[in-house]
Scaffold this motif. Structure first.
Motif, short mmCIF file in Angstrom:
data_model
loop_
_atom_site.label_atom_id
_atom_site.label_comp_id
_atom_site.label_asym_id
_atom_site.label_seq_id
_atom_site.Cartn_x
_atom_site.Cartn_y
_atom_site.Cartn_z
N SER A 118 0.82 -1.22 0.00
CA SER A 118 0.00 0.00 0.00
C SER A 118 0.86 1.26 0.00
O SER A 118 0.44 2.29 -0.51
CB SER A 118 -0.95 0.01 1.20
N ASP A 143 -8.20 -10.10 -9.68
CA ASP A 143 -9.60 -9.70 -9.85
C ASP A 143 -9.90 -8.67 -8.76
O ASP A 143 -9.86 -8.97 -7.57
CB ASP A 143 -10.49 -10.93 -9.71
N ASN A 144 -10.21 -7.45 -9.18
CA ASN A 144 -10.34 -6.37 -8.22
C ASN A 144 -11.41 -6.64 -7.16
O ASN A 144 -11.21 -6.35 -5.98
CB ASN A 144 -10.63 -5.07 -8.97
N ASP A 145 -12.54 -7.20 -7.59
CA ASP A 145 -13.61 -7.45 -6.62
C ASP A 145 -13.16 -8.49 -5.59
O ASP A 145 -13.41 -8.35 -4.40
CB ASP A 145 -14.88 -7.94 -7.33
N MET A 148 -10.45 -6.86 -3.30
CA MET A 148 -11.00 -5.88 -2.36
C MET A 148 -11.81 -6.58 -1.25
O MET A 148 -11.78 -6.16 -0.10
CB MET A 148 -11.85 -4.85 -3.09
N GLY A 154 -11.06 -2.17 0.67
CA GLY A 154 -11.26 -1.56 -0.64
C GLY A 154 -9.98 -1.12 -1.35
O GLY A 154 -10.02 -0.29 -2.24
N PHE A 155 -8.84 -1.72 -0.97
CA PHE A 155 -7.58 -1.37 -1.65
C PHE A 155 -7.55 -2.08 -3.01
O PHE A 155 -7.88 -3.26 -3.10
CB PHE A 155 -6.38 -1.79 -0.80
N SER A 156 -7.16 -1.36 -4.07
CA SER A 156 -7.32 -1.94 -5.41
C SER A 156 -6.06 -2.65 -5.91
O SER A 156 -4.93 -2.36 -5.48
CB SER A 156 -7.70 -0.85 -6.41
N VAL A 157 -6.30 -3.57 -6.83
CA VAL A 157 -5.20 -4.32 -7.46
C VAL A 157 -4.23 -3.36 -8.14
O VAL A 157 -3.00 -3.51 -8.03
CB VAL A 157 -5.78 -5.32 -8.50
N ASP A 158 -4.76 -2.33 -8.82
CA ASP A 158 -3.88 -1.41 -9.55
C ASP A 158 -2.87 -0.75 -8.63
O ASP A 158 -1.73 -0.49 -9.02
CB ASP A 158 -4.72 -0.34 -10.27
N ASP A 159 -3.31 -0.44 -7.42
CA ASP A 159 -2.37 0.21 -6.49
C ASP A 159 -1.24 -0.74 -6.08
O ASP A 159 -0.10 -0.32 -5.91
CB ASP A 159 -3.13 0.75 -5.27
#
Ligand code: SAM
Ligand code: SF4
Ligand code: SF4
Length: 349
Positions: A118, A143-145, A148, A154-159
């Protein structure tokens, strides 16, 4: 007590500090905080780690100076690898200072960090400048869902991917990516993870979901055996086994037959590796544990704060390690069920 096939295969020098099963003490994992900004359901479920949960007060944590002292004594006893973990280690302010001082300790060859990434995008450069050798990033799904829901904040895969890219750009390659596999939660995303990192130079390590701590409601039905993980990936991308890099390597290595890289599988539940376990752990408040599944530790912080000498610390660590007979994963059964165990966020993964 019967040996349960516990025979270390690595030759140990006659002067090395070894436990009751001849396992030397080589690695030290240090938890620098019991706090985390994620609430992974398998590690720090919100129902328990909520506003009412009492995390350690600041003055109960080991200071960087105290950690440095402890590392010096461990290095003198044969430890050459340090892993900084937690909780989320990057939440500890100025962690770079600790890394820099540990790097300077004689005998320490490798300083690594396990993080949820993070804060990695921001900190990768300064961590490398401080001397960090390697990083392991936890990412349970692309898979973002799914991801998260697993981290539950709610931390996203992209981050996380941005953190991995920043670490790679800063020179921390290859990066190890830990995916804890839970049946019915993220096992349908195993192959996607392989596909994404295949050819990247990074190494995905699939980890069997473990019964650490007492808060995650673990049950054997939630575990996807490592051999099934390998079979699933191999069906899409043929895999072949590779020899370990060194005796005692935790992950079994598999390489893609087309030469595009490798994965690791950590089968702590279905094929335990206690026989070659050389890891000691220091909790955030300075207790020494000789197993991830231990129910109690040895309080080194009180010794430090009472003015113990390096020699006294060394004698204590020596007597704890020489008496060590842990092999929880090998004995995992009704014999160990119901034991009070410490939480992973406290002892450090
Ligand atoms: N917060 C950091 C992170 O997540 O990378 C470091 C600490 S975390 C406790 C270290 C590792 O332990 C992570 O890769 C995490 O996925 C793993 N872990 C936590 N609970 C686990 C469990 N019940 N079974 C298997 N691995 C687990
Ligand atoms: Fe935090 Fe790591 Fe535990 Fe997830 S696995 S809750 S990121 S300490
Ligand atoms: Fe080491 Fe304990 Fe894990 Fe066995 S169960 S591999 S002794 S930490």
């Amino acid at each position: 007590m019967e040996p349960d096939n516990l025979e270390p295969s690595n030759p140990v020098s006659p002067t090395a500090l070894v436990d009751t099963f001849s396992r030397p003490m080589r690695d030290l994992r240090i938890s620098v905080t019991d706090r985390c900004n994620f609430r992974c359901r398998y590690c720090m479920p919100k129902e328990i780690f909520n506003r009412d949960y009492e995390f350690l007060a600041r003055d109960l944590l080991l200071s960087f100076e105290e950690i440095g002292r402890i590392v010096t004594v461990f290095a003198d006893l044969g430890v050459n690898k340090i892993r900084i973990t937690g909780g989320e280690p990057l939440l500890r302010r100025n962690l770079e200072d600790l890394i820099g001082s540990i790097k300077g300790i004689e005998g320490i060859e490798d300083v690594t960090l396990t993080t949820n990434a993070s804060l990695l995008e921001r900190k990768a450069g300064s961590l490398v400048a401080a001397g960090l050798d390697r990083v392991t990033v936890s990412l349970d799904s692309l898979d973002n869902d799914v991801f998260m829901a697993m981290n539950d904040v709610g931390f996203s895969v992209d981050d996380v991917l941005a953190g991995i890219d920043a670490a790679a750009a800063a020179g921390l390659t290859p990066i190890k990516i830990n995916m804890v596999v839970q049946k019915g939660v993220n096992d349908h995303t195993i192959v996607d993870m392989a596909r994404h990192f295949k050819g990247s130079g990074h190494i995905v390590r699939y980890i069997e979901y473990m019964d650490v701590g007492t808060t995650n409601q673990w049950c054997m039905d939630d575990v996807v055996p490592g051999k099934d993980i390998v079979a699933m990936i191999s069906e899409a991308f043929p895999l072949e086994p590779v020899d370990p890099n060194y005796t005692g390597e935790v992950a079994a290595r598999w390489q893609y037959a087309d030469g595009t890289g490798e994965i690791g599988v950590i089968t702590s539940v279905t094929q335990p590796f206690c026989a070659t376990c050389t890891r000691a752990r220091i909790s955030a408040e300075g207790s020494l544990y000789t197993c991830l599944f231990a129910s109690g530790g040895t309080d080194l912080r009180s010794m430090l704060r009472a003015g113990a000498s390096d020699e006294e610390l060394s004698d204590t660590i020596r007597s704890v390690w020489t008496a060590r007979d842990d092999r929880y994963s090998q004995l995992r059964s009704s014999r160990t069920a119901g034991l009070r165990k410490v939480e992973m966020s406290y002892i450090g993964g």
